[in-house]
Scaffold this motif. Structure first.
Motif, mmCIF file in Angstrom:
data_model
loop_
_atom_site.group_PDB
_atom_site.id
_atom_site.type_symbol
_atom_site.label_atom_id
_atom_site.label_comp_id
_atom_site.label_asym_id
_atom_site.label_seq_id
_atom_site.Cartn_x
_atom_site.Cartn_y
_atom_site.Cartn_z
ATOM 1 N N ALA A 1 4.217 -17.075 1.083
ATOM 2 C CA ALA A 1 4.787 -15.763 0.775
ATOM 3 C C ALA A 1 4.498 -14.809 1.932
ATOM 4 C CB ALA A 1 4.194 -15.231 -0.521
ATOM 5 N N SER A 2 4.931 -13.555 1.774
ATOM 6 C CA SER A 2 4.598 -12.542 2.771
ATOM 7 C C SER A 2 3.083 -12.407 2.872
ATOM 8 C CB SER A 2 5.231 -11.196 2.386
ATOM 9 O OG SER A 2 4.674 -10.719 1.164
ATOM 10 N N CYS A 3 2.617 -11.910 3.983
ATOM 11 C CA CYS A 3 1.182 -11.768 4.267
ATOM 12 C C CYS A 3 0.498 -13.111 4.483
ATOM 13 C CB CYS A 3 0.456 -10.997 3.163
ATOM 14 S SG CYS A 3 1.188 -9.399 2.765
ATOM 15 N N GLY A 4 1.273 -14.194 4.491
ATOM 16 C CA GLY A 4 0.713 -15.507 4.772
ATOM 17 C C GLY A 4 0.068 -16.198 3.590
ATOM 18 N N LEU A 5 0.171 -15.625 2.408
ATOM 19 C CA LEU A 5 -0.427 -16.244 1.228
ATOM 20 C C LEU A 5 0.297 -17.548 0.892
ATOM 21 C CD1 LEU A 5 -2.474 -15.937 -1.147
ATOM 22 C CD2 LEU A 5 -0.598 -14.908 -2.436
ATOM 23 N N VAL A 6 -0.456 -18.633 0.762
ATOM 24 C CA VAL A 6 0.110 -19.934 0.405
ATOM 25 C C VAL A 6 -0.089 -20.158 -1.086
ATOM 26 C CG1 VAL A 6 0.013 -22.417 0.788
ATOM 27 C CG2 VAL A 6 -0.312 -20.847 2.712
ATOM 28 N N ILE A 7 0.994 -20.484 -1.777
ATOM 29 C CA ILE A 7 0.999 -20.614 -3.236
ATOM 30 C C ILE A 7 1.365 -22.027 -3.621
ATOM 31 C CG2 ILE A 7 2.082 -19.773 -5.376
ATOM 32 C CD1 ILE A 7 2.829 -17.261 -3.569
ATOM 33 N N LYS A 8 0.715 -22.547 -4.647
ATOM 34 C CA LYS A 8 1.070 -23.848 -5.194
ATOM 35 C C LYS A 8 1.803 -23.631 -6.512
ATOM 36 C CE LYS A 8 -0.839 -28.334 -6.596
ATOM 37 N NZ LYS A 8 0.124 -29.096 -5.768
#
Length: 237
Positions: free
Chosen positions: A60-67
């Motif tokens: 996502a934005s800000c570099g957050l990685v989501i599973k």
């Protein structure tokens, strides 16, 4: 009285704007079927919340990685039907950038979905999927002219609105407006007492649908300047 559980799909993709989905998700989570809800009587609706995306992980934005909980391809293959779809905006929402599998998923869900919600440029994705034809809708005000330019004949774009409701389609303006729309949506489903339970728990004061100062802040000239930066950023992706 038992609560009816609505299956909600949070539709993610590479570059999705974090607050576009995390804000509404957190507010809906106060009424999650998976956690205790402290209202008397129980609310008429609870939510089963699932995040979907194109792959097993998404940035996502800000570099957050989501599973996410599943992928669009798996849900299409399984024939899973959701009651509510929430489509956030982000850098991957423009034509040519929006994943085709997301478009196919939305089109497959649309005939039987109960509610279709978008935040910010998520309405651009709905428009690409052909799901806003003949509808009133709104979108991000800083990119309003860009997003609406190619669809003014088929969509009644509302420039000044924090969110717009047209039948079962709800569209919010930029980023934080998705939280205001979510509170209005909860009020629509379950009434002001349940909505107050959520806003009090979140210590959040929601804006009304016509409280949209950003329609004036983002003038045509201001939009032109941001459009140049937006085009440059898209070219770098």
């Amino acid at each position: 009285m038992s609560s009816q559980v609505l299956k909600v799909a949070i539709c993610l993709y590479p570059g999705v704007q974090l607050l576009d989905f995390s804000g509404p998700l957190d507010l809906l989570g106060f009424l999650s079927a998976a956690t205790p809800v402290f209202t008397t009587p129980p609310p008429p609706y609870l939510f089963s919340l699932t995040q979907l995306s194109t792959e097993d992980t998404v940035s996502a934005s800000c570099g957050l990685v989501i599973k996410p909980g599943s992928t669009y391809a798996r849900e299409l293959a399984a024939g899973t039907q959701y009651d509510v779809l929430l489509v956030p905006g982000g850098m991957g929402s423009s034509p040519g950038k929006t994943p085709e599998v997301l478009i196919k998923f939305l089109q497959a869900q649309a005939p039987r979905v109960r509610y279709l919600l978008s935040v910010c440029s998520g309405s651009w994705i709905l428009q690409q999927a052909g799901l806003l034809k003949g509808k009133r809708a709104t979108t991000n005000k800083s990119l309003f002219n860009i997003i609406t330019a190619g669809s003014k004949d088929e969509v009644q774009w509302v420039h000044k609105a924090r969110w717009v409701e047209d039948g079962n389609v709800w569209t919010a303006s930029g980023v934080a407006a998705g939280m205001d729309m979510t509170i209005a949506f909860i009020t629509h489903l379950s009434g002001p007492t349940v909505a107050a339970y959520v806003t009090s728990g979140a210590e959040y004061s929601a804006c009304e649908k016509d409280n949209d100062p950003f329609a004036e802040i983002w003038s045509d000239e201001a939009q032109r300047k941001i459009a140049e930066s937006f085009a440059a950023a898209l070219g770098a992706l």
